[in-house]
Write a protein that holds these residues in place. Structure first.
Motif, PDB file in Angstrom:
ATOM      1  N   GLN A 408       0.850  -1.225  -0.018  1.00 32.85           N
ATOM      2  CA  GLN A 408       0.075  -0.082  -0.005  1.00 32.85           C
ATOM      3  C   GLN A 408       0.862   1.136   0.002  1.00 32.85           C
ATOM      4  OE1 GLN A 408      -3.271   0.120   2.962  1.00 32.85           O
ATOM      5  NE2 GLN A 408      -3.571  -2.058   2.489  1.00 32.85           N
ATOM      6  N   VAL A 409       0.383   2.300  -0.874  1.00 31.79           N
ATOM      7  CA  VAL A 409       1.062   3.353  -0.722  1.00 31.79           C
ATOM      8  C   VAL A 409       0.103   4.538  -0.954  1.00 31.79           C
ATOM      9  CG1 VAL A 409       1.129   3.444  -3.340  1.00 31.79           C
ATOM     10  CG2 VAL A 409       2.827   4.722  -2.054  1.00 31.79           C
ATOM     11  N   THR A 410       0.236   5.539  -0.123  1.00 26.88           N
ATOM     12  CA  THR A 410      -0.415   6.944   0.038  1.00 26.88           C
ATOM     13  C   THR A 410      -0.171   8.033  -1.021  1.00 26.88           C
ATOM     14  OG1 THR A 410       0.564   7.783   1.794  1.00 26.88           O
ATOM     15  CG2 THR A 410      -1.465   6.522   2.271  1.00 26.88           C
ATOM     16  N   THR A 411      -1.113   8.766  -1.567  1.00 27.24           N
ATOM     17  CA  THR A 411      -0.906   9.954  -2.298  1.00 27.24           C
ATOM     18  C   THR A 411      -0.491  10.938  -1.659  1.00 27.24           C
ATOM     19  OG1 THR A 411      -3.065  10.563  -2.351  1.00 27.24           O
ATOM     20  CG2 THR A 411      -2.460   8.787  -4.193  1.00 27.24           C
ATOM     21  N   PRO A 412       0.235  11.871  -2.104  1.00 26.34           N
ATOM     22  CA  PRO A 412       0.497  13.165  -1.462  1.00 26.34           C
ATOM     23  C   PRO A 412      -0.763  14.135  -1.169  1.00 26.34           C
ATOM     24  CG  PRO A 412       2.029  12.979  -3.217  1.00 26.34           C
ATOM     25  CD  PRO A 412       0.975  11.941  -3.365  1.00 26.34           C
ATOM     26  N   SER A 413      -0.722  14.857  -0.360  1.00 25.24           N
ATOM     27  CA  SER A 413      -1.943  15.542   0.329  1.00 25.24           C
ATOM     28  C   SER A 413      -2.135  16.654  -0.729  1.00 25.24           C
ATOM     29  CB  SER A 413      -1.934  16.143   1.736  1.00 25.24           C
ATOM     30  OG  SER A 413      -2.890  16.815   2.087  1.00 25.24           O
ATOM     31  N   ARG A 414      -3.345  17.018  -1.114  1.00 23.75           N
ATOM     32  CA  ARG A 414      -3.822  18.030  -2.149  1.00 23.75           C
ATOM     33  C   ARG A 414      -4.647  19.116  -1.491  1.00 23.75           C
ATOM     34  NH1 ARG A 414       0.256  17.516  -5.900  1.00 23.75           N
ATOM     35  NH2 ARG A 414       0.486  15.181  -6.147  1.00 23.75           N
ATOM     36  N   ASN A 415      -5.318  18.765  -0.449  1.00 27.39           N
ATOM     37  CA  ASN A 415      -6.344  19.726   0.221  1.00 27.39           C
ATOM     38  C   ASN A 415      -6.172  19.510   1.696  1.00 27.39           C
ATOM     39  OD1 ASN A 415      -8.526  17.610   0.285  1.00 27.39           O
ATOM     40  ND2 ASN A 415      -8.262  17.986  -1.903  1.00 27.39           N
ATOM     41  N   ARG A 416      -7.046  20.447   2.468  1.00 30.77           N
ATOM     42  CA  ARG A 416      -7.148  20.223   3.941  1.00 30.77           C
ATOM     43  C   ARG A 416      -8.523  20.425   4.357  1.00 30.77           C
ATOM     44  NH1 ARG A 416      -2.610  23.411   6.558  1.00 30.77           N
ATOM     45  NH2 ARG A 416      -1.366  22.153   5.434  1.00 30.77           N
ATOM     46  N   LEU A 417      -8.835  20.168   5.487  1.00 34.32           N
ATOM     47  CA  LEU A 417      -9.971  20.749   6.169  1.00 34.32           C
ATOM     48  C   LEU A 417      -9.832  21.124   7.464  1.00 34.32           C
ATOM     49  CD1 LEU A 417     -13.404  20.678   6.090  1.00 34.32           C
ATOM     50  CD2 LEU A 417     -13.048  18.521   7.594  1.00 34.32           C
ATOM     51  N   LEU A 418     -10.344  22.448   7.685  1.00 38.07           N
ATOM     52  CA  LEU A 418     -10.032  23.324   9.317  1.00 38.07           C
ATOM     53  C   LEU A 418     -10.899  23.820   9.490  1.00 38.07           C
ATOM     54  CD1 LEU A 418      -9.743  26.303   8.171  1.00 38.07           C
ATOM     55  CD2 LEU A 418      -7.710  25.678   6.992  1.00 38.07           C
ATOM     56  N   ILE A 419     -11.040  24.161  11.016  1.00 39.22           N
ATOM     57  CA  ILE A 419     -12.007  25.169  11.357  1.00 39.22           C
ATOM     58  C   ILE A 419     -11.501  26.592  11.393  1.00 39.22           C
ATOM     59  CG2 ILE A 419     -13.176  25.688  13.756  1.00 39.22           C
ATOM     60  CD1 ILE A 419     -12.656  22.606  14.442  1.00 39.22           C
ATOM     61  N   LEU A 420     -12.073  27.410  10.842  1.00 39.64           N
ATOM     62  CA  LEU A 420     -11.776  28.754  10.786  1.00 39.64           C
ATOM     63  C   LEU A 420     -12.597  29.602  11.783  1.00 39.64           C
ATOM     64  CD1 LEU A 420     -10.053  30.997   9.042  1.00 39.64           C
ATOM     65  CD2 LEU A 420     -12.173  31.211   7.831  1.00 39.64           C
ATOM     66  N   TRP A 421     -12.027  30.283  12.815  1.00 42.26           N
ATOM     67  CA  TRP A 421     -12.450  31.053  13.656  1.00 42.26           C
ATOM     68  C   TRP A 421     -12.782  32.507  13.299  1.00 42.26           C
ATOM     69  CZ3 TRP A 421     -14.070  27.590  16.999  1.00 42.26           C
ATOM     70  CH2 TRP A 421     -13.385  26.471  17.580  1.00 42.26           C
ATOM     71  N   ASN A 422     -13.919  32.975  13.605  1.00 38.04           N
ATOM     72  CA  ASN A 422     -14.113  34.537  13.410  1.00 38.04           C
ATOM     73  C   ASN A 422     -13.424  35.192  14.481  1.00 38.04           C
ATOM     74  OD1 ASN A 422     -14.673  37.163  13.166  1.00 38.04           O
ATOM     75  ND2 ASN A 422     -16.853  36.819  12.564  1.00 38.04           N
ATOM     76  N   THR A 423     -12.235  35.641  14.275  1.00 33.07           N
ATOM     77  CA  THR A 423     -11.557  36.361  15.600  1.00 33.07           C
ATOM     78  C   THR A 423     -12.137  37.608  16.101  1.00 33.07           C
ATOM     79  OG1 THR A 423     -10.173  37.757  14.387  1.00 33.07           O
ATOM     80  CG2 THR A 423      -9.474  35.438  14.718  1.00 33.07           C
ATOM     81  N   GLN A 424     -13.472  38.121  15.361  1.00 35.87           N
ATOM     82  CA  GLN A 424     -13.871  39.214  15.841  1.00 35.87           C
ATOM     83  C   GLN A 424     -15.459  39.096  16.505  1.00 35.87           C
ATOM     84  OE1 GLN A 424     -12.348  42.128  16.111  1.00 35.87           O
ATOM     85  NE2 GLN A 424     -10.465  40.866  15.065  1.00 35.87           N
ATOM     86  N   SER A 425     -15.591  37.730  16.462  1.00 38.75           N
ATOM     87  CA  SER A 425     -16.841  37.280  16.950  1.00 38.75           C
ATOM     88  C   SER A 425     -16.805  37.446  18.495  1.00 38.75           C
ATOM     89  CB  SER A 425     -17.155  35.815  16.755  1.00 38.75           C
ATOM     90  OG  SER A 425     -18.119  35.391  17.511  1.00 38.75           O
TER      91      SER A 425
END
Length: 677
Positions: A408-425
């Motif tokens: 088994q071999v994995t492919t390089p990462s192409r995208n990511r998932l993140l939590i974006l905070w509203n720092t002015q909330s």
């Protein structure tokens, strides 16, 4: 024997017969000569549009057919491809009213001491008509500014920048204006953005330029577009990228050489058709592409933009003659300059053969055969019979990957998932609260329970495995530390388990894209984890068409699950610079003067070896502000037949790496299968 028992006893025979039939079908459909490597894709055969791959599998297949000017090597470093070397220069041009003035300026510079020329990194001074051209060894040095300060004594003509914003219909008239004998001598530069915005550099005064342009357009364009004065400068500074094309590799399949016209046509195709390629921002700033000597390209940019080089990494160069006569995405495929070329394309298979310009390796397949996804049964039979050497599993075949004896071999990462905070909330404007909420997230549990291990943990700001990516310590899940941090800033749990600060309750809303079941499950799991530290979280689904325009851009959110593509460009100003609040992609509304300066320095860096230190400074400052929480990067696992790939491959590889036996531990077995009888 009862009828029921009779039928049960026939089941193994029926299964055997079914697998035998499947094996016969595989044989019928995969009769291939010795030296053929057969790869099963995760879906139907792809369209093979080199500028718009629909999947990671198609992207990697296209990488076999097409070649960029520059690519990344296995260590994530910039590496030669069609271009064997490249250098940056800074060119500064001043215009004069007469040849007498330009010669006086040239003589002034000729009197510079060797020490001053070296300090300025001034390489060459030339004259073209009434223009004085200075070439410096690289962009971003103080030399050009000091030279312009000296040349101001010689009274060069001031340069005025004029902009006509977003006026696609005015383009023919603007181009005609620049060619007209009455205006051409004073019009030194003309360029267009892909939204139709035009900028003109002229030696006329601001009033003269605006008046002349308005008079010209008034009878040709209705309504009259807005004409704006941008700036006035002494000289025009333009970064220049010189590339030397490889005489051996920079050739099409018919062995004709790749030229500047091919590169220019590729960029025009990308920008005019708005193909979603990585690095578009760098391509936007190109002023001209010219032939330089026998095998050279000279690319002049209209503004200082350090990551411009990254735009050429992975961008497939296409033939100008083909682009004039064909449409990408149609039945006809554009010729490529890659190591492989298409021999045949049928409804059930795609066959590639080595191209004439590819390295002549003795340890490589003679044919690559791609077939569409099949059922789990047929996949198993194909692997067992040696008719399939490599599978890129879809969801149905994910179980096959786990059950069969495959490398088994994995492919390089192409995208990511993140939590974006509203720092002015109002709910999340304290960095300590955002940090504590990050500590309360058990990403490993989410990866296992929600994503079923289909992904990898993401860290920091920059993509993994690049030369510029800073060393980093993985984020740690620590519920106790999260609770203590909240308590340290006044958020204490009450008897009901809610965190309160006086009369306020720690509560906020997290958005996710409506219809995305996986993100909904993640949001629910995150809400449960945050509840353990006393936060009350509302989960809201927002249609994809409204997420940015209605919620993120106007700042009407607390937190959002956001997916981003990884790009090689090291300019992240659009997402994090304070000037982008309300107009760019700084949805988190980060406003930090120190970060702004670091982002500007990084975006202005042209030297790849200097980028890692600047990238580290940006990442450290950004992560200290806690405007986001990286969650996961994508990961696709491929299965390689142990018979065809006897050596265990590296942890992360591409098709190109796997098929290149030199420098890769994933060398395949030349005796992939005995000759068909």
């Amino acid at each position: 024997m009862s009828r029921t028992r009779f039928f049960l006893s026939l089941l193994p025979l029926a299964a055997l017969g079914l697998s035998g039939w499947a094996g016969w079908r595989i044989n019928q459909e995969t009769e291939t000569p010795k030296g053929t490597l057969t790869l099963q894709l995760p879906g139907p055969l792809p369209v093979l549009n080199p500028l718009a791959p629909a999947s990671e599998a198609e992207r990697q297949l296209l990488d076999l057919l097409h070649e960029p000017l520059i690519r990344l090597d296995r260590a994530g470093r910039l590496s030669p491809a069609l271009a064997e070397e490249w250098t940056w220069h800074q060119v500064v041009t001043c215009w004069y009213a007469s040849e007498v003035g330009v010669k006086e300026a040239q003589q002034l510079l000729a009197g510079l001491s060797a020490e001053t020329r070296m300090a300025w990194e001034l390489e060459e001074v030339t004259v073209q008509g009434n223009a004085l051209i200075l070439r410096f060894s690289r962009p971003g040095t103080p030399g050009p500014n000091e030279a312009l300060q000296m040349l101001s004594e010689t009274q060069p003509l001031p340069l005025t920048f004029i902009r006509v914003p977003q006026s696609v219909t005015a383009r023919p008239a603007l181009e005609a204006f620049a060619r007209d004998p009455a205006h051409a001598p004073s019009t030194q530069r003309l360029w267009f953005d892909d939204d139709g915005t035009c900028e003109i550099v002229t030696t006329r005064t601001s009033f003269q330029a605006q008046q002349a342009l308005a008079d010209w357009l008034r009878t040709r364009v209705f309504p009259l577009p807005q004409i704006q004065r941008l700036d006035e400068v002494t000289g025009l500074a333009e970064p220049v990228l010189d590339l030397s094309l490889s005489e051996k590799r920079a050739r099409w399949a018919d062995q004709t050489p790749i030229t500047a016209e091919d590169v220019r046509a590729t960029v025009t195709e990308v920008m005019e058709k708005r193909w979603p390629v990585p690095g578009r921002e760098g391509l936007r700033h190109i002023q001209s592409i010219q032939t330089q000597g026998k095998n050279g390209l000279r690319i002049t940019y209209r503004r200082t933009y350090g990551p411009a080089l990254a735009s050429w990494v992975g961008l497939p160069i296409l033939p100008a003659t083909w682009l004039k006569e064909h449409r990408l995405g149609g039945a006809d495929l554009p010729p490529g300059a890659g190591d492989w070329q298409v021999q045949s394309r049928r409804a059930t298979s795609l066959t590639l053969i080595p191209s004439a310009s590819a390295p002549q390796e003795t340890e490589r397949p003679t044919l690559l055969r791609f077939i569409p996804a099949a059922t789990a049964l047929r996949t198993r039979v194909g692997l067992a019979s040696g008719k399939v050497d490599f599978i890129w599993p879809d969801l149905e075949n994910a179980e096959v990957l786990r059950q069969e004896s495959l490398n088994q071999v994995t492919t390089p990462s192409r995208n990511r998932l993140l939590i974006l905070w509203n720092t002015q909330s109002p709910h999340l404007n304290d960095a300590n609260v955002r940090q504590a909420l990050g500590q309360a997230v058990d990403r490993k549990a989410l990866l296992s329970e929600v994503l079923q291990e289909r992904g990898r943990l993401a860290e920091g700001l920059f993509p993994p495995d690049l030369w510029l990516t800073p060393p980093r310590t993985p984020l740690k899940f620590d519920m106790t530390a999260a609770t203590e941090r909240l308590a340290s800033v006044g958020w204490l749990k009450d008897v009901s388990g809610l965190a309160k600060k006086g009369t306020q309750t720690l509560e906020f809303e997290i958005l996710f894209t409506a219809g995305n079941v996986q993100r909904q499950q993640l949001a629910e799991a995150l809400a449960w984890q945050w509840a353990q530290v006393g936060a009350r979280v509302t989960i809201t689904a927002v249609p994809a068409s409204d997420l940015v325009s209605q919620r993120l851009a106007p700042g009407r959110f607390d937190a959002v699950l956001l997916g981003l593509d990884d790009e090689l460009s090291w300019d992240h100003s659009a997402f994090w610079h304070s000037r982008e609040i309300g107009r760019g992609l700084n949805f988190a509304q980060v406003a930090d003067p120190q970060l702004d300066l670091l982002l500007e320095a990084l975006a202005g860096e042209f030297v790849p070896l200097q980028v890692p230190a600047r990238a580290q400074a940006v990442e450290e400052r950004l992560m200290a502000l806690h405007p986001m929480l990286p969650l996961f990067g994508d990961q696709q696992t491929l299965g390689l037949s142990a018979r065809s790939f006897p050596q265990l491959p590296v942890a992360s590889s591409t098709l190109r790496d796997l098929l290149n036996p030199h420098g890769s531990p994933a060398a395949f077995n030349l005796q992939m299968r005995p000759p068909d009888e």
